[in-house]
Design a protein around this motif. Structure first.
Motif, PDB file in Angstrom:
ATOM      1  N   UNK A  88     -16.676  -6.174 -13.279  1.00 36.65           N
ATOM      2  CA  UNK A  88     -17.570  -7.126 -12.626  1.00 36.65           C
ATOM      3  C   UNK A  88     -18.703  -6.361 -11.959  1.00 36.65           C
ATOM      4  N   UNK A  89     -19.933  -6.811 -12.206  1.00 38.90           N
ATOM      5  CA  UNK A  89     -21.109  -6.262 -11.525  1.00 38.90           C
ATOM      6  C   UNK A  89     -21.727  -7.367 -10.686  1.00 38.90           C
ATOM      7  N   UNK A  90     -21.933  -7.093  -9.407  1.00 43.03           N
ATOM      8  CA  UNK A  90     -22.559  -8.050  -8.495  1.00 43.03           C
ATOM      9  C   UNK A  90     -23.898  -7.484  -8.041  1.00 43.03           C
ATOM     10  N   UNK A  91     -24.989  -8.209  -8.327  1.00 39.57           N
ATOM     11  CA  UNK A  91     -26.319  -7.722  -7.976  1.00 39.57           C
ATOM     12  C   UNK A  91     -27.269  -7.888  -9.164  1.00 39.57           C
ATOM     13  N   UNK A  92     -28.320  -7.111  -9.231  1.00 43.96           N
ATOM     14  CA  UNK A  92     -28.754  -6.141  -8.246  1.00 43.96           C
ATOM     15  C   UNK A  92     -29.384  -6.898  -7.086  1.00 43.96           C
ATOM     16  N   UNK A  93     -28.872  -6.696  -5.877  1.00 45.51           N
ATOM     17  CA  UNK A  93     -29.359  -7.436  -4.726  1.00 45.51           C
ATOM     18  C   UNK A  93     -30.755  -7.000  -4.322  1.00 45.51           C
ATOM     19  N   UNK A  94     -31.544  -7.941  -3.846  1.00 46.26           N
ATOM     20  CA  UNK A  94     -32.865  -7.652  -3.297  1.00 46.26           C
ATOM     21  C   UNK A  94     -32.701  -7.263  -1.835  1.00 46.26           C
ATOM     22  N   UNK A  95     -32.627  -5.968  -1.569  1.00 51.10           N
ATOM     23  CA  UNK A  95     -32.401  -5.476  -0.215  1.00 51.10           C
ATOM     24  C   UNK A  95     -31.084  -4.739  -0.100  1.00 51.10           C
ATOM     25  N   UNK A 147     -27.499   2.665 -14.945  1.00 50.64           N
ATOM     26  CA  UNK A 147     -26.572   2.896 -16.055  1.00 50.64           C
ATOM     27  C   UNK A 147     -25.737   4.149 -15.819  1.00 50.64           C
ATOM     28  N   UNK A 148     -26.379   5.239 -15.427  1.00 47.83           N
ATOM     29  CA  UNK A 148     -25.639   6.486 -15.223  1.00 47.83           C
ATOM     30  C   UNK A 148     -24.662   6.373 -14.056  1.00 47.83           C
ATOM     31  N   UNK A 149     -25.067   5.674 -13.003  1.00 43.33           N
ATOM     32  CA  UNK A 149     -24.159   5.495 -11.861  1.00 43.33           C
ATOM     33  C   UNK A 149     -22.924   4.709 -12.286  1.00 43.33           C
ATOM     34  N   UNK A 150     -23.123   3.601 -12.991  1.00 45.08           N
ATOM     35  CA  UNK A 150     -21.989   2.800 -13.451  1.00 45.08           C
ATOM     36  C   UNK A 150     -21.116   3.610 -14.406  1.00 45.08           C
ATOM     37  N   UNK A 151     -21.736   4.358 -15.303  1.00 41.40           N
ATOM     38  CA  UNK A 151     -20.976   5.164 -16.266  1.00 41.40           C
ATOM     39  C   UNK A 151     -20.090   6.180 -15.539  1.00 41.40           C
ATOM     40  N   UNK A 152     -20.635   6.831 -14.528  1.00 37.35           N
ATOM     41  CA  UNK A 152     -19.856   7.840 -13.804  1.00 37.35           C
ATOM     42  C   UNK A 152     -18.738   7.209 -12.977  1.00 37.35           C
ATOM     43  N   UNK A 153     -19.006   6.046 -12.417  1.00 37.80           N
ATOM     44  CA  UNK A 153     -17.961   5.360 -11.662  1.00 37.80           C
ATOM     45  C   UNK A 153     -16.810   4.949 -12.581  1.00 37.80           C
ATOM     46  N   UNK A 161      -7.780  -2.508  -5.462  1.00 37.96           N
ATOM     47  CA  UNK A 161      -8.048  -2.917  -4.074  1.00 37.96           C
ATOM     48  C   UNK A 161      -9.214  -2.164  -3.432  1.00 37.96           C
ATOM     49  N   UNK A 162     -10.070  -1.573  -4.271  1.00 37.76           N
ATOM     50  CA  UNK A 162     -11.265  -0.871  -3.784  1.00 37.76           C
ATOM     51  C   UNK A 162     -12.456  -1.325  -4.621  1.00 37.76           C
ATOM     52  N   UNK A 163     -13.558  -1.667  -3.954  1.00 32.01           N
ATOM     53  CA  UNK A 163     -14.793  -1.993  -4.657  1.00 32.01           C
ATOM     54  C   UNK A 163     -15.826  -0.917  -4.359  1.00 32.01           C
ATOM     55  N   UNK A 164     -16.760  -0.751  -5.272  1.00 36.00           N
ATOM     56  CA  UNK A 164     -17.786   0.273  -5.126  1.00 36.00           C
ATOM     57  C   UNK A 164     -19.099  -0.363  -4.690  1.00 36.00           C
ATOM     58  N   UNK A 165     -19.626   0.101  -3.575  1.00 37.53           N
ATOM     59  CA  UNK A 165     -20.873  -0.421  -3.027  1.00 37.53           C
ATOM     60  C   UNK A 165     -21.978   0.601  -3.259  1.00 37.53           C
ATOM     61  N   UNK A 166     -22.915   0.265  -4.160  1.00 40.41           N
ATOM     62  CA  UNK A 166     -23.983   1.186  -4.559  1.00 40.41           C
ATOM     63  C   UNK A 166     -25.316   0.665  -4.050  1.00 40.41           C
ATOM     64  N   UNK A 167     -26.079   1.535  -3.387  1.00 37.64           N
ATOM     65  CA  UNK A 167     -27.412   1.193  -2.902  1.00 37.64           C
ATOM     66  C   UNK A 167     -28.421   2.210  -3.414  1.00 37.64           C
TER      67      UNK A 167
END
Length: 257
Positions: A88-95, A147-153, A161-167
């Motif tokens: 699941x990908x949530x975003x990309x948020x504005x802010x 793309x590279x960030x998601x690929x590495x994650x 029980x852990x979500x990844x928060x990327x900014x």
């Protein structure tokens, strides 16, 4: 791979299209389910007293009159029930969604609901300068590095029980200074205030507003990483329990049954 995409900025948000472009580098098996209208700041809320009205706007693209949490549940418990997503990908948020933002954010909530339901989940947000120039948003930063960030994650593995928060920082893609694995920061509590106004009839109304805070971001935090033009990746856990305090309180209340 099958991917579910949601957001809190709404079905027509630019960041949602960027999230889909990132996802398409991994698969064409994608469902997009996003709120009909912007849901920023709704946190992890559910629509319990209102019906959920679903509208298909194009193949596998749905607008839901509800919150980001509603969107994820609709996807996993109805539209994708027989074949759930792998990501699941949530975003990309504005802010940005850092520090205390994570407790208010519908973007984080979408990823949180995915995590609760057993799906590896990543929240993506593009930072901009809230106080100086809100019209300049470096969407190309998230589009270039996402793309590279998601690929590495995915290669590193996302624990249960852990979500990844990327900014992504407020800068052009070529100016990104690297990636920082960070802790959730903490701002000054003085940044929030109430602005008083009057409508055309002279009746008072109020806005929650924000001002720049005079504080120094802590070492290793998401706030400092973004200040240094780094991509911030913060693992957030579902368990809010303060385990050291559990131990201390257990000792304090021992024998008081």
């Amino acid at each position: 791979m099958r991917i579910l995409i949601t957001n809190d900025d709404g079905i027509h948000a630019r960041g949602l299209a960027i999230a889909e472009a990132i996802a398409r580098e991994f698969t064409d098996d994608i469902f997009v389910i996003a709120p009909e209208f912007e849901q920023s700041g709704v946190s992890h809320s559910l629509s319990l007293n209102d019906p959920l009205r679903l509208r298909e706007i194009s193949p596998r693209h749905f607008a839901l009159k509800g919150t980001p949490t509603d969107c994820v549940i609709m996807g996993l418990r109805k539209l994708m029930l027989d074949h759930p997503p792998d990501l699941l990908i949530s975003g990309v948020n504005c802010g940005q969604n850092v520090a205390e933002d994570v407790s208010y954010s519908g973007t984080i909530a979408g990823a949180m609901e995915g995590t609760i339901l057993g799906i590896p989940s990543i929240a993506l947000s593009q930072v901009y300068d809230f106080f100086a120039d809100r019209r300049t948003i470096h969407w190309e930063c998230a589009a270039t590095h996402g793309v590279e960030v998601v690929r590495r994650l995915l290669a590193a593995g996302i624990p249960k029980n852990v979500l990844m928060n990327v900014n992504f920082p407020h800068c052009a893609p070529q100016d990104v200074a690297g990636v920082a694995i960070t802790m959730q920061g903490r701002r000054s509590s003085d940044i929030m205030r109430i602005e008083d106004r009057k409508d055309g009839r002279g009746n008072p109304y109020h806005w929650i507003t924000f001002q720049r805070g005079d504080f120094k971001p802590g070492q290793g935090t998401d706030l400092l990483a973004l200040e240094e033009k780094k991509i911030s990746i913060t693992p957030l856990q579902l368990d809010f329990t303060d385990h050291p305090t559990v131990t201390r309180l257990a000792a304090a209340f021992e024998g008081r049954e």
